[in-house]
Scaffold this motif. Sequence first.
Motif, PDB file in Angstrom:
ATOM      1  N   SER A 147       0.777  -1.250   0.000  1.00 47.67           N
ATOM      2  CA  SER A 147       0.000   0.000   0.000  1.00 47.67           C
ATOM      3  C   SER A 147       0.809   1.301   0.000  1.00 47.67           C
ATOM      4  O   SER A 147       0.488   2.218  -0.762  1.00 47.67           O
ATOM      5  CB  SER A 147      -0.983  -0.018   1.174  1.00 47.67           C
ATOM      6  N   PRO A 148       1.855   1.408   0.845  1.00 49.42           N
ATOM      7  CA  PRO A 148       2.555   2.713   0.885  1.00 49.42           C
ATOM      8  C   PRO A 148       3.132   3.140  -0.464  1.00 49.42           C
ATOM      9  O   PRO A 148       3.387   4.323  -0.672  1.00 49.42           O
ATOM     10  CB  PRO A 148       3.697   2.469   1.882  1.00 49.42           C
ATOM     11  N   ARG A 195      -0.327   4.236  -5.926  1.00 47.93           N
ATOM     12  CA  ARG A 195      -0.862   5.557  -6.223  1.00 47.93           C
ATOM     13  C   ARG A 195      -2.119   5.422  -7.092  1.00 47.93           C
ATOM     14  O   ARG A 195      -2.356   4.357  -7.677  1.00 47.93           O
ATOM     15  CB  ARG A 195       0.173   6.376  -6.998  1.00 47.93           C
ATOM     16  N   PRO A 196      -2.872   6.520  -7.217  1.00 45.50           N
ATOM     17  CA  PRO A 196      -4.098   6.428  -8.029  1.00 45.50           C
ATOM     18  C   PRO A 196      -3.841   6.197  -9.528  1.00 45.50           C
ATOM     19  O   PRO A 196      -4.779   5.919 -10.259  1.00 45.50           O
ATOM     20  CB  PRO A 196      -4.772   7.782  -7.817  1.00 45.50           C
ATOM     21  N   LEU A 244      -9.417  -1.871  -2.604  1.00 42.01           N
ATOM     22  CA  LEU A 244      -9.972  -0.525  -2.423  1.00 42.01           C
ATOM     23  C   LEU A 244      -9.853  -0.078  -0.968  1.00 42.01           C
ATOM     24  O   LEU A 244      -9.596   1.085  -0.682  1.00 42.01           O
ATOM     25  CB  LEU A 244     -11.446  -0.498  -2.846  1.00 42.01           C
ATOM     26  N   GLN A 245     -10.037  -1.020  -0.067  1.00 42.76           N
ATOM     27  CA  GLN A 245      -9.993  -0.683   1.355  1.00 42.76           C
ATOM     28  C   GLN A 245      -8.578  -0.369   1.832  1.00 42.76           C
ATOM     29  O   GLN A 245      -8.380   0.513   2.650  1.00 42.76           O
ATOM     30  CB  GLN A 245     -10.562  -1.860   2.144  1.00 42.76           C
ATOM     31  N   GLU A 246      -7.602  -1.078   1.316  1.00 46.26           N
ATOM     32  CA  GLU A 246      -6.255  -0.983   1.887  1.00 46.26           C
ATOM     33  C   GLU A 246      -5.277  -0.133   1.077  1.00 46.26           C
ATOM     34  O   GLU A 246      -4.140   0.044   1.498  1.00 46.26           O
ATOM     35  CB  GLU A 246      -5.657  -2.381   2.079  1.00 46.26           C
ATOM     36  N   THR A 247      -5.687   0.332  -0.096  1.00 45.06           N
ATOM     37  CA  THR A 247      -4.764   1.134  -0.897  1.00 45.06           C
ATOM     38  C   THR A 247      -5.456   2.373  -1.461  1.00 45.06           C
ATOM     39  O   THR A 247      -6.670   2.513  -1.348  1.00 45.06           O
ATOM     40  CB  THR A 247      -4.222   0.346  -2.117  1.00 45.06           C
ATOM     41  N   GLY A 248      -4.668   3.228  -2.070  1.00 42.94           N
ATOM     42  CA  GLY A 248      -5.220   4.410  -2.717  1.00 42.94           C
ATOM     43  C   GLY A 248      -5.575   4.171  -4.175  1.00 42.94           C
ATOM     44  O   GLY A 248      -5.898   5.095  -4.910  1.00 42.94           O
ATOM     45  N   VAL A 274      -7.886   3.143  -7.228  1.00 38.02           N
ATOM     46  CA  VAL A 274      -9.324   3.143  -7.488  1.00 38.02           C
ATOM     47  C   VAL A 274      -9.635   2.247  -8.679  1.00 38.02           C
ATOM     48  O   VAL A 274     -10.662   1.589  -8.739  1.00 38.02           O
ATOM     49  CB  VAL A 274      -9.825   4.570  -7.787  1.00 38.02           C
TER      50      VAL A 274
END
Lengths: 346, 562
Positions: free
Chosen positions: A89-90, A93-94, A132-136, A138
């Motif tokens: 996750s870190p 990016r979108p 969707l819950q754990e990352t940015g 979409v």
Amino acid sequence: MKKNPVGVIGAGSFGAAIANLLAENGDVLLYERNTETRALLSRERKVRGFDLHPNIQMADSLEQIASSCYLIFPAVPSQFFKKMIIDFSPYLRPDHIMIHTTKGLHCEFDIDTADARTIRLKDIKTMSELILQETGIVRVGSIAGPNLALELMDKQPAATVVASRFDEVIREGVEALKSDRFQVYGTRDILGIELTGVLKNYVALAAGAMSGLGYGENARALLITRGMAEMIYIGHALGADKRSFLGMAGIGDLIATCSSPKSRNFSVGYRIAKGEKLADILTSLGEVAEGVRTLKIGKLIVDHTWVSAPLLQTIYKVVFEELPMDRAVKMMMRYPVSNDAEYLNL
Amino acid sequence: MSGREYKSTDYPLPYVVEKIADWPIARLSNDKENFVEEVKQRVLEKLKTKFKDEKSLREELAKVLYQERIRLTEKPWKADPPDERQFWNGMKSKLIKLEQLENKSSFTEAEMLDEIVDRYANEIVGQFDERAFGLARAILPQFFGRILAAAPGKWFKTVAGNVRTIHEKIPITGDIEKIRHLSTKGTMIVVPTHFSNMDSIMVGWILNELGLPAFTYGAGLNLFNIGLLAYFMSRLGAYKLDRRKKNAVYLETLKTYSTVAIQRGAHSIFFPGGTRSRSGQIETKLKLGLLGTALEAQKLHYKNFPEETAPKIFVVPCIINYHFVLEAQGLINDYLKETGKERFYKENDEYSTSFKLIRFMWKFLSASSSLSVSFGEPMDVLGNKVDGEGNSYNHLGQKINVKKYFITNGELNDDEQRDAEYTKILGEKIIDNYWRYNVVLTSHLVCFTVFEMLKKKYAGYDLFTLLRTPLDEISLPYTEVVEKVNVLKEKVKEKYELGEVLMSPELRWNVDKIIEHGMKNINMYHTASPLTRNGDTIGSEELKLLYYYHNRLEGYGLEKFI
């Protein structure tokens, strides 16, 4: 302009198969979290006897995947998916597009101790919901279809479905995967595609068990047809449309996995019917059989929602409660039947 | 909440941009001709890529003409320009000539399109007149003040004093300082809930009280039928929006107008619910057309500016809660007619508009508390939260570069379907804010409780039968009502503590006072009282209205505690 490489996470047999398909259209970065396996792969470039495509490079980290790739295919079993995605996750990016290949569900509770009466359905998540819950990110998609890894590695013809609410994701997935021997269909019904991919696991397990008893094609056809009906009802209870169950990822995948000893779920069922113990089978298999997990989660879902699912209920007893397979078949055959193809009216 | 909190006596706050001539809307208005021309050119460009050859363009023109001629015969309005019929007739004969002469006529499809777009763009465009603005600003408080002074019990107050009482009556909650600051950092889109025609005036006025530069907004062309209203609206930045025109060319012009206005920095108000809530319930679905123009404008900013200097667009939800709504009766009748079809017999209740309006204003301003306004969390065009400096953060608290949403394979690209999905995501975030920043008023709580008690009492009835129950039968023991209001009050408090809803300060009073306050406010305006008290019982003179006000709390799952 040279395109960025496509990322693949997980070098199990399916991850390798997908990587090989993608490599035919461009560069691929493959990441494997197990350092020994990773080293072995870089040295020998073979997965279960098949060569890795020369366009595939091994990546050293998830960070490298995130910084080099726009399109990423995770091929990680559902039970490890959450940890992977949180670690990932870190760096995400979108502008990343992620299309997962996992035919499994994640539960926010412990599936071995959960009580079906008190679970909440929203705590059962598909992999796309987890992303969707754990990352940015979409722009998320999923693929599913009759895609037995070894046949894909063997370069036999096959087809799959890319699902996403974004046409753009479908387009990117199709472009990256399609080839003369691989057809790629698209749909916006991602929930349907994910659920049909998951639910077919336990039907495959049952098919294996039937086969283990020595039953032939009539019994298999009966199982597949009614298994699909049951999958539609469970999917419906979870909010999915029936259409995807009737397509490539539904009936298509069902026929493949219910007919092939190459399918892990099928072979688990087969060996249980032959009298082996579940624990022994799982140890000897080495890789994860999603069907066993699906069975546990599926049981919680049908008990919670009161969906009638005789096949799931019976095969659950076979796998976890040592109900002999021959008695299980009798139970299923005695189950009262309704009109044919009644699920079309859903 | 961050920044300083404002007391009612602080309002109106000083303008964040001191000189009115420097307001984006004033600049836009001064450059009106270029602005309209830009809108026109962009619409034409877009339509040209959509209708590639003459034939498909001609077919589209035929569609537009057909729809416009139907509108002219079936729904003519006073606000329509006098040459409307002439114009469209002219267009029709041009189209016929085009079809007959094929390549030989002296004009082309493209020229016809040009004329139509020109007409639409000039019809839509609004202007901002500094003098009219000053006039309104001087008159409105006077107007409010006069009515207040005439209202019972307020005889001796000075005009200034009265103005102050207005602010005391309209509690404003939200992070006002952040909103003020963000308005200087980028372009602001305020998206209010929509319950009444009063909303646009109310929101415009409140934003002015916050010291923000004037906002532009789309006002229904029908409102321009009323002379004085038309005079002010057309000079205070409102642009005209004609709901009768649904053809592709008009809608494209309207959307482009909004996009260009936002790009040029004009703060805008959208009512994303589209029309007023008929049932009285908070919006659960939004119309995404105009909302999408905010996203489009943001994308274009990223196209036209380097990443660091690209201006940002902020979306701010605004929730208006009225104790009573001017059009409640008509709205709920519409709603019941729609849901019940012919099963519900609608009694006609026509307004004599001006009289009703004055009467409403009177009641409105003399009520002890008539409404509350709350602002939700400022967000970017994808619904991510933004901090005081306008930086975006996703739901995980990760800092986000919004430009990345529009990038595929490393390139900024156009994708209508993707952007429509993004707008849906923004819409969901706005709805979420509407529910969480909704302020529960005493009247809503009491109406909800009583109606749910009636539903339980007449459990065998469907809604329509219940609404037609003879009024003398409707009676609940006061003590039971007290008990249930108390239960629900506690539940509302629990939800408040979980951040699921806001509550007005009166909800902290004891239950008797809550019921009294709620009933007083709700009964103030309507001739037939939604709630009545006869000694030890609670009844109703108008169940439909009771139902309407009850609906405001529908959807929070409170009914299961009755």
